[in-house]
Design a protein around this motif. Structure first.
Motif, PDB file in Angstrom:
ATOM      1  N   VAL A 497     -11.445  -6.758 -18.342  1.00 45.11           N
ATOM      2  CA  VAL A 497     -11.631  -6.083 -17.050  1.00 45.11           C
ATOM      3  C   VAL A 497     -12.816  -6.717 -16.313  1.00 45.11           C
ATOM      4  O   VAL A 497     -13.677  -7.361 -16.925  1.00 45.11           O
ATOM      5  CB  VAL A 497     -11.884  -4.562 -17.218  1.00 45.11           C
ATOM      6  CG1 VAL A 497     -10.705  -3.897 -17.897  1.00 45.11           C
ATOM      7  CG2 VAL A 497     -13.182  -4.279 -17.972  1.00 45.11           C
ATOM      8  N   ASP A 498     -12.852  -6.506 -15.000  1.00 44.19           N
ATOM      9  CA  ASP A 498     -13.954  -7.042 -14.203  1.00 44.19           C
ATOM     10  C   ASP A 498     -15.143  -6.076 -14.220  1.00 44.19           C
ATOM     11  O   ASP A 498     -15.120  -5.068 -14.923  1.00 44.19           O
ATOM     12  CB  ASP A 498     -13.490  -7.380 -12.784  1.00 44.19           C
ATOM     13  CG  ASP A 498     -13.138  -6.141 -11.963  1.00 44.19           C
ATOM     14  OD1 ASP A 498     -13.486  -5.003 -12.386  1.00 44.19           O
ATOM     15  OD2 ASP A 498     -12.506  -6.294 -10.903  1.00 44.19           O
ATOM     16  N   ARG A 499     -16.160  -6.379 -13.437  1.00 42.79           N
ATOM     17  CA  ARG A 499     -17.379  -5.579 -13.486  1.00 42.79           C
ATOM     18  C   ARG A 499     -17.175  -4.152 -12.993  1.00 42.79           C
ATOM     19  O   ARG A 499     -18.046  -3.299 -13.154  1.00 42.79           O
ATOM     20  CB  ARG A 499     -18.503  -6.262 -12.706  1.00 42.79           C
ATOM     21  CG  ARG A 499     -18.163  -6.539 -11.255  1.00 42.79           C
ATOM     22  CD  ARG A 499     -19.230  -7.356 -10.567  1.00 42.79           C
ATOM     23  NE  ARG A 499     -20.389  -6.514 -10.234  1.00 42.79           N
ATOM     24  CZ  ARG A 499     -21.620  -6.739 -10.665  1.00 42.79           C
ATOM     25  NH1 ARG A 499     -21.876  -7.749 -11.451  1.00 42.79           N
ATOM     26  NH2 ARG A 499     -22.608  -5.946 -10.301  1.00 42.79           N
ATOM     27  N   PHE A 500     -16.016  -3.871 -12.373  1.00 44.19           N
ATOM     28  CA  PHE A 500     -15.729  -2.495 -11.953  1.00 44.19           C
ATOM     29  C   PHE A 500     -14.648  -1.855 -12.827  1.00 44.19           C
ATOM     30  O   PHE A 500     -14.028  -0.877 -12.436  1.00 44.19           O
ATOM     31  CB  PHE A 500     -15.313  -2.473 -10.486  1.00 44.19           C
ATOM     32  CG  PHE A 500     -16.386  -2.963  -9.559  1.00 44.19           C
ATOM     33  CD1 PHE A 500     -17.554  -2.231  -9.393  1.00 44.19           C
ATOM     34  CD2 PHE A 500     -16.248  -4.164  -8.868  1.00 44.19           C
ATOM     35  CE1 PHE A 500     -18.562  -2.680  -8.547  1.00 44.19           C
ATOM     36  CE2 PHE A 500     -17.256  -4.618  -8.021  1.00 44.19           C
ATOM     37  CZ  PHE A 500     -18.419  -3.873  -7.862  1.00 44.19           C
ATOM     38  N   CYS A 501     -14.406  -2.438 -13.989  1.00 41.31           N
ATOM     39  CA  CYS A 501     -13.457  -1.889 -14.959  1.00 41.31           C
ATOM     40  C   CYS A 501     -11.992  -2.084 -14.566  1.00 41.31           C
ATOM     41  O   CYS A 501     -11.104  -1.439 -15.127  1.00 41.31           O
ATOM     42  CB  CYS A 501     -13.709  -0.403 -15.251  1.00 41.31           C
ATOM     43  SG  CYS A 501     -15.334  -0.072 -15.940  1.00 41.31           S
ATOM     44  N   ARG A 502     -11.722  -2.961 -13.596  1.00 44.64           N
ATOM     45  CA  ARG A 502     -10.339  -3.213 -13.208  1.00 44.64           C
ATOM     46  C   ARG A 502      -9.776  -4.356 -14.060  1.00 44.64           C
ATOM     47  O   ARG A 502     -10.418  -5.388 -14.217  1.00 44.64           O
ATOM     48  CB  ARG A 502     -10.264  -3.582 -11.742  1.00 44.64           C
ATOM     49  CG  ARG A 502      -8.857  -3.975 -11.352  1.00 44.64           C
ATOM     50  CD  ARG A 502      -8.550  -4.095  -9.887  1.00 44.64           C
ATOM     51  NE  ARG A 502      -9.678  -4.274  -9.014  1.00 44.64           N
ATOM     52  CZ  ARG A 502      -9.636  -3.985  -7.715  1.00 44.64           C
ATOM     53  NH1 ARG A 502      -8.540  -3.471  -7.187  1.00 44.64           N
ATOM     54  NH2 ARG A 502     -10.686  -4.197  -6.964  1.00 44.64           N
ATOM     55  N   VAL A 503      -8.558  -4.156 -14.593  1.00 47.15           N
ATOM     56  CA  VAL A 503      -7.915  -5.197 -15.390  1.00 47.15           C
ATOM     57  C   VAL A 503      -7.765  -6.451 -14.521  1.00 47.15           C
ATOM     58  O   VAL A 503      -7.264  -6.373 -13.400  1.00 47.15           O
ATOM     59  CB  VAL A 503      -6.545  -4.704 -15.906  1.00 47.15           C
ATOM     60  CG1 VAL A 503      -5.797  -5.828 -16.617  1.00 47.15           C
ATOM     61  CG2 VAL A 503      -6.736  -3.517 -16.843  1.00 47.15           C
ATOM     62  N   HIS A 504      -8.226  -7.599 -15.024  1.00 44.37           N
ATOM     63  CA  HIS A 504      -8.245  -8.832 -14.213  1.00 44.37           C
ATOM     64  C   HIS A 504      -6.906  -9.142 -13.553  1.00 44.37           C
ATOM     65  O   HIS A 504      -6.839  -9.525 -12.400  1.00 44.37           O
ATOM     66  CB  HIS A 504      -8.619 -10.029 -15.099  1.00 44.37           C
ATOM     67  CG  HIS A 504     -10.061 -10.071 -15.472  1.00 44.37           C
ATOM     68  ND1 HIS A 504     -11.075 -10.058 -14.549  1.00 44.37           N
ATOM     69  CD2 HIS A 504     -10.666 -10.135 -16.683  1.00 44.37           C
ATOM     70  CE1 HIS A 504     -12.250 -10.114 -15.181  1.00 44.37           C
ATOM     71  NE2 HIS A 504     -12.028 -10.149 -16.478  1.00 44.37           N
ATOM     72  N   ASP A 505      -5.854  -8.977 -14.332  1.00 43.84           N
ATOM     73  CA  ASP A 505      -4.543  -9.404 -13.867  1.00 43.84           C
ATOM     74  C   ASP A 505      -3.882  -8.462 -12.892  1.00 43.84           C
ATOM     75  O   ASP A 505      -2.993  -8.839 -12.159  1.00 43.84           O
ATOM     76  CB  ASP A 505      -3.611  -9.471 -15.092  1.00 43.84           C
ATOM     77  CG  ASP A 505      -3.647 -10.828 -15.734  1.00 43.84           C
ATOM     78  OD1 ASP A 505      -4.201 -11.739 -15.113  1.00 43.84           O
ATOM     79  OD2 ASP A 505      -3.114 -10.959 -16.846  1.00 43.84           O
ATOM     80  N   VAL A 506      -4.261  -7.188 -12.973  1.00 48.97           N
ATOM     81  CA  VAL A 506      -3.480  -6.154 -12.304  1.00 48.97           C
ATOM     82  C   VAL A 506      -4.374  -5.359 -11.371  1.00 48.97           C
ATOM     83  O   VAL A 506      -5.352  -4.754 -11.781  1.00 48.97           O
ATOM     84  CB  VAL A 506      -2.838  -5.191 -13.338  1.00 48.97           C
ATOM     85  CG1 VAL A 506      -1.794  -4.328 -12.664  1.00 48.97           C
ATOM     86  CG2 VAL A 506      -2.232  -5.969 -14.483  1.00 48.97           C
TER      87      VAL A 506
END
Lengths: 551, 178
Positions: A497-506
């Motif tokens: 996940v990115d720095r905001f907890c979002r899955v990189h791919d989605v």
């Protein structure tokens, strides 16, 4: 009949999901909060010392249930076995509304600043994926404060010079000292250490409309009978429901996240309390099932675009599973140390979290929670026979005269300590189960040994007439402090996940729980999970509010 | 046809327990603390388990595990949460008996305390899994909550100077639902 489309479906009502549901519902999102367990009440505190969340020899107090939720555990020799939820090796965390926060010990630690910069502080370590977090302590500081004030934390860390800077003191005063505190405090001072009152998510004065702790013997592992311990079940989840925007569905077991042909999530499939298959569509999916089950859910969400599971393009989902390596020492005294006052754990030092020569990190050390008799049996030292009259008489002599000091050593992450989904074994609903394998890094063991020696020194200074150490275990570590399986990072090739907890791919799937921890601190992790949930929710609301006219 | 199988088993069970209860002259099964009715153990096994309990946690000025109801605890758990250990118990108890007969030509129950301890040390070594299990279970029964059938009248808690919990009038409820 199709279920009504909502803005967000949040899976799991523990420290992560409970906070997210409340933050989104308060901001006007329509939210469905799915929890696989039940909603227990304080009246269900059975005070059963053989069937609770910490001593589960006769079953887990608050889930998951043995007959529905097996896992496969692979040992260091590659032998695999099916493990039931209340058995050792399962790496259990409670499955109920509130999750672990319903029945935990409730220590409320902020991580140290260096805990977010382990790689920069200590350099690369062979055989480890040790890394810095993409965010810093300063990014989380306002959210730590929000968690402390909204959920309710008592304690006093003003005597701790090693703490990360805080803007606001804790909202409630500490518990009055128990006898162990009185014995350990002057000893720590004599050693030049810096003892102080443990911060806890526990009322010591009336707060949030609930009363203070009654200091009973049944604390960690049990429901709080007087509802004075603060978890998401009695703070943020009731607030979420009160907005009218959040619906909580219990006994809802999520099977997979549905992904459309463009690679965006469109909702989830779950089995409801009557085992009927349901499809809940949503604009956003938030995964908050704790490190093992969050990874399992992503890995089980396979589709044409994500044949190896959601977010798993680079094989990082489920990797770096970690918990804490608990070590310490027990001391026998020639006077009574036991005063029958819960929660028992009251005094801590942070002198050894960092700056230990030759070691990459360390741990907070604290006195142990109050011990019920059967729990005490587990800590009978190796020099006492394990049965017979000598054993009984030792228990009689020592029960009221021992103090245990221990701490959660920060683990050096290992890529091969991991969660996979098992190719054969399925749970009650037919969903492939988690398969756990791997062990601890050698350096973790080394740090754990060092911490045990420091705990022993403290007990000796306090007047213990005999001491013995609890040395580190080697097998896989996760348990109630499980973390790390969906690492947060800036590089999609080495994180999930990115720095905001979002899955990189989605674009519209978030993982918000201990899974995102890059490293797990030398502290109980719950306050950090709560802080991350507030932090990520803040971003979610800013990002998604007003988008597409839906939210 | 699992349903039907279950029904048959259940009927069979009711018949058997009715027979056992009437044979023992009891009107209801199980609830009485010290009655002769055992849920899982045979009479001989129950006697052996009782003798083992008395050696794992012997009497001093406080009762032994045998006197504190631990055999009852074990028997009860073996048809509940510890059902999965039934076979291990059966094998282990057989091994105890065989070891006693091989060494002393008598059953374990008829040995003196020192002879029993000797046999148990042999079992601890040769049947390590069984021994560790029954030892742990006896500790649970003796030091654990009385609601599970052991630690009768909270003797071990009294021994350790722990007041038993008079918590908000809920004890009767807890006892019933044990």
């Amino acid at each position: 009949m199709a279920l009504k489309h909502v803005n967000a479906v949040v899976i799991g009502s523990g420290a992560g999901g409970g906070v997210v549901a409340k933050e989104l519902a308060t901001a006007g999102f329509s939210v469905v909060l799915l929890e696989r367990g039940r909603w227990h009440t304080p009246a269900e505190c059975r005070k059963d010392d053989l069937r609770n969340q910490r001593t589960s020899v006769l079953g887990n107090g608050f889930g998951p249930e043995d007959d529905r939720n097996p896992r496969v555990v692979v040992d260091s020799q590659g032998r695999e076995r099916v493990v039931l939820a209340s058995e050792g090796g399962y790496q259990n965390n409670a499955a109920c509304v509130g999750g672990g926060t319903f029945c935990y010990g409730a220590m409320a630690w902020r991580f140290a600043e260096k805990d977010f910069r382990m790689r920069s502080t200590y350099g690369a370590i062979e055989g480890s994926t040790l890394e810095d977090w993409p965010i810093t302590y300063q990014d989380l500081e306002p959210y730590y404060e929000k968690a402390e004030w909204e959920m309710g934390v008592s304690g006093d860390d003003s005597g701790n010079p090693f703490k990360a800077p805080r803007k606001k003191p804790l909202p409630m005063p500490p518990m009055p000292p128990n006898r162990e505190f009185e014995i350990l405090y002057p000893a720590a001072k004599r050693l030049g250490l810096h003892p102080f009152h443990i911060p806890m998510l526990r009322n010591t004065v009336p707060y949030n409309g609930r009363g203070p702790c009654m200091r009973c013997r049944w604390c960690v592992g049990f429901a709080c009978e007087v509802d004075s311990r603060n978890g998401t079940h009695n703070t943020v989840i009731p607030k979420a429901l009160a907005t009218g925007n959040c619906e909580l569905r219990t006994r809802a077991m999520v099977r997979e996240i549905l992904v459309d042909e463009r690679g965006r999530a469109r909702g989830v499939v779950y089995y409801d309390e009557n085992d009927r298959r349901q499809e809940q569509t949503a604009d956003l999916v938030v995964v908050s099932c704790s490190a093992i089950e969050s990874a399992r859910l992503l890995l089980n969400s396979k589709s044409k675009l994500f044949p190896n599971g959601l977010g798993n393009r680079y094989d990082w989902v489920g990797r770096n599973l970690q918990g804490h390596t608990y070590t310490g020492a027990v001391g026998l005294f020639d006077f009574d140390t036991y005063d029958d006052l819960g929660p028992g754990a009251q005094i801590a030092i942070c002198d050894y979290n960092h700056g230990n020569p030759g070691l990459a990190g360390g741990a907070m050390l604290a006195n142990e929670f109050i011990r019920l008799p059967y729990q005490f049996i587990q800590q009978v030292p190796p020099f006492v026979p394990s049965w017979g009259l000598a054993h009984k008489q030792w228990v009689r002599r020592a029960y009221r005269r021992t103090i245990a000091v221990q701490g959660p050593t920060q683990e050096i992450p290992v890529f091969d300590a991991r969660v996979q989904v098992d190719p054969k074994v399925k749970d009650y609903w037919g969903i492939p189960v988690a398969r756990l394998s791997g062990g601890r890094h050698e350096h973790t063991i080394e740090i754990g040994r060092f911490m045990a020696a420091k705990a022993e020194e403290w007990l000796k200074e306090a007047g213990a007439i005999r001491t013995w150490r609890r040395n580190p275990a080697r097998g896989l570590s996760a348990g109630q402090h499980q973390a790390g399986t969906c690492r947060m990072g800036n590089d999609p090739k080495t994180s999930v996940v990115d720095r905001f907890c979002r899955v990189h791919d989605v674009d519209n799937v978030y993982v918000i729980d201990g899974s995102v921890h890059v490293t797990n601190g030398g502290f109980n992790p719950v306050l950090t999970i709560l802080a991350i949930a507030y932090y990520a929710s803040d971003h979610l609301v800013r990002e998604w509010k007003g988008r597409k006219g839906r939210v | 046809m699992p349903r039907q199988g279950q029904r048959l088993r259940r009927r069979k069970f009711l018949e058997l327990s009715a027979a056992a209860a009437s044979a023992a002259g009891l009107s209801s099964c199980g609830r009485s603390g010290g009655g002769p009715y055992w849920r899982y153990f045979s009479a001989a096994e129950a006697a052996a388990v009782t003798a083992i309990c008395a050696r794992i946690i012997p009497a001093d000025d406080y009762p032994s595990a045998a006197e504190a109801g631990v055999p009852r605890f074990l028997d009860r758990q073996l048809v509940r949460h510890y059902r999965k250990y039934q076979e291990l118990y059966r094998q282990g108890l057989r091994a105890v008996d065989e070891a006693s007969r091989a060494r002393h030509q008598r059953s374990f129950v008829d040995l003196g305390e020192e002879e029993q301890d000797e046999i148990l040390r042999e079992i601890e070594e040769k049947q390590a899994e069984f021994f560790a299990m029954i030892r742990n279970h006896i500790m649970q029964g003796y030091y654990g909550d009385p609601r599970h059938g052991g630690n009768r009248e909270a003797v071990s808690w009294k021994m350790l100077g722990l007041p038993t919990p008079p918590v908000r009038g809920r004890l009767p409820y807890d006892r019933r639902s044990a």
